[in-house]
Design an enzyme around this catalytic site. Sequence first.
Site, PDB file in Angstrom:
ATOM      1  N   GLU A 112     -16.501  -7.417 -30.515  1.00 47.16           N
ATOM      2  CA  GLU A 112     -16.455  -6.031 -30.048  1.00 47.16           C
ATOM      3  C   GLU A 112     -17.821  -5.573 -29.552  1.00 47.16           C
ATOM      4  O   GLU A 112     -18.833  -6.276 -29.705  1.00 47.16           O
ATOM      5  CB  GLU A 112     -15.934  -5.139 -31.183  1.00 47.16           C
ATOM      6  CG  GLU A 112     -14.502  -5.520 -31.545  1.00 47.16           C
ATOM      7  CD  GLU A 112     -13.869  -4.630 -32.601  1.00 47.16           C
ATOM      8  OE1 GLU A 112     -14.584  -3.845 -33.251  1.00 47.16           O
ATOM      9  OE2 GLU A 112     -12.636  -4.732 -32.759  1.00 47.16           O
ATOM     10  N   CYS A 145     -11.219 -10.312 -26.770  1.00 39.50           N
ATOM     11  CA  CYS A 145     -10.230 -10.753 -27.750  1.00 39.50           C
ATOM     12  C   CYS A 145     -10.488 -12.191 -28.195  1.00 39.50           C
ATOM     13  O   CYS A 145     -11.120 -12.983 -27.478  1.00 39.50           O
ATOM     14  CB  CYS A 145      -8.825 -10.669 -27.163  1.00 39.50           C
ATOM     15  SG  CYS A 145      -8.178  -9.001 -27.015  1.00 39.50           S
ATOM     16  N   ASN A 162     -12.555 -12.286 -31.995  1.00 34.10           N
ATOM     17  CA  ASN A 162     -12.850 -11.097 -31.200  1.00 34.10           C
ATOM     18  C   ASN A 162     -14.302 -10.692 -31.381  1.00 34.10           C
ATOM     19  O   ASN A 162     -14.892 -10.847 -32.460  1.00 34.10           O
ATOM     20  CB  ASN A 162     -11.875  -9.947 -31.507  1.00 34.10           C
ATOM     21  CG  ASN A 162     -11.732  -9.607 -32.968  1.00 34.10           C
ATOM     22  OD1 ASN A 162     -11.918 -10.449 -33.835  1.00 34.10           O
ATOM     23  ND2 ASN A 162     -11.394  -8.368 -33.249  1.00 34.10           N
ATOM     24  N   CYS A 211      -2.438  -9.118 -26.772  1.00 30.34           N
ATOM     25  CA  CYS A 211      -2.403  -8.008 -25.819  1.00 30.34           C
ATOM     26  C   CYS A 211      -1.940  -8.532 -24.457  1.00 30.34           C
ATOM     27  O   CYS A 211      -1.871  -9.742 -24.215  1.00 30.34           O
ATOM     28  CB  CYS A 211      -3.770  -7.338 -25.711  1.00 30.34           C
ATOM     29  SG  CYS A 211      -4.965  -8.247 -24.712  1.00 30.34           S
ATOM     30  N   CYS A 217      -4.321 -10.893 -22.662  1.00 31.58           N
ATOM     31  CA  CYS A 217      -4.384 -12.238 -23.262  1.00 31.58           C
ATOM     32  C   CYS A 217      -3.128 -13.038 -22.939  1.00 31.58           C
ATOM     33  O   CYS A 217      -3.187 -14.259 -22.785  1.00 31.58           O
ATOM     34  CB  CYS A 217      -4.606 -12.155 -24.762  1.00 31.58           C
ATOM     35  SG  CYS A 217      -6.316 -11.743 -25.147  1.00 31.58           S
ATOM     36  N   GLU A 274      -8.359 -14.622 -28.341  1.00 31.80           N
ATOM     37  CA  GLU A 274      -7.724 -15.586 -27.437  1.00 31.80           C
ATOM     38  C   GLU A 274      -8.635 -15.883 -26.247  1.00 31.80           C
ATOM     39  O   GLU A 274      -8.748 -17.044 -25.810  1.00 31.80           O
ATOM     40  CB  GLU A 274      -6.384 -15.036 -26.928  1.00 31.80           C
ATOM     41  CG  GLU A 274      -5.346 -14.829 -28.015  1.00 31.80           C
ATOM     42  CD  GLU A 274      -5.394 -13.437 -28.631  1.00 31.80           C
ATOM     43  OE1 GLU A 274      -6.494 -12.849 -28.719  1.00 31.80           O
ATOM     44  OE2 GLU A 274      -4.330 -12.940 -29.043  1.00 31.80           O
TER      45      GLU A 274
HETATM   46  N1  THU Z   1      -7.484  -8.320 -30.692  1.00 29.85           N
HETATM   47  C1  THU Z   1      -7.576  -9.671 -30.469  1.00 29.85           C
HETATM   48  O1  THU Z   1      -8.668 -10.246 -30.552  1.00 29.85           O
HETATM   49  N2  THU Z   1      -6.452 -10.347 -30.165  1.00 29.85           N
HETATM   50  C2  THU Z   1      -5.196  -9.823 -30.160  1.00 29.85           C
HETATM   51  O2  THU Z   1      -4.240 -10.544 -29.910  1.00 29.85           O
HETATM   52  C3  THU Z   1      -4.995  -8.383 -30.445  1.00 29.85           C
HETATM   53  C4  THU Z   1      -6.242  -7.579 -30.552  1.00 29.85           C
HETATM   54  C5  THU Z   1      -8.687  -7.594 -31.071  1.00 29.85           C
HETATM   55  C6  THU Z   1      -9.305  -6.721 -30.018  1.00 29.85           C
HETATM   56  C7  THU Z   1     -10.082  -5.716 -30.868  1.00 29.85           C
HETATM   57  O3  THU Z   1     -11.350  -6.282 -31.168  1.00 29.85           O
HETATM   58  C8  THU Z   1      -9.283  -5.616 -32.148  1.00 29.85           C
HETATM   59  O4  THU Z   1      -8.409  -6.750 -32.161  1.00 29.85           O
HETATM   60  C9  THU Z   1      -8.462  -4.345 -32.268  1.00 29.85           C
HETATM   61  O5  THU Z   1      -7.687  -4.133 -31.134  1.00 29.85           O
END
Ligand code: THU
Length: 132
Positions: A41, A50, A39, A83, A86, A52
């Site tokens: 941000e 994300c 991920n 999520c 994804c 994925e």
């Molecule tokens: N996140 C992912 O990268 N993948 C997931 O399957 C769930 C959430 C990340 C997004 C964000 O940067 C952090 O987790 C918190 O939501």
Amino acid sequence: MSLLDAAREVRERAYAPYSRFKVGAAVRGASGAVYRGCNVENVAYPEGTCAEAGAIAAMVAAGETELIEVAVIADAPEPVPPCGGCRQKLAEFGRGATPVLLATTSGRTLATTVAELLPGRFEVAHMAGVEP
Ligand code: THU
């Protein structure tokens, strides 16, 4: 190296200064090659991506459009479910039966599939009758 270990490794590189929640993902393309994503941000929160999505982007950038296996890992009490967005992204490049392994850094795992994660997914057949 296993697909899960690849996800575990790339998780360390996650850029998650806002949530402090690092996620790693790895997908295996039909060729057998492994693509990784973490991920990433952003201070403008909705612009974050994300793990994925990153792994899928790496796969497509390498010229593959079919994934046959997925692993996702995070430091959480339970294996973290991808999520909604994804799930749709995984469904775009995987089949219903494509295995998805969700894991925690402490060793808990949950084996599921793309279809279990996204039943009733929107797919191209739903657009039948629409003129291009
Ligand atoms: N996140 C992912 O990268 N993948 C997931 O399957 C769930 C959430 C990340 C997004 C964000 O940067 C952090 O987790 C918190 O939501």
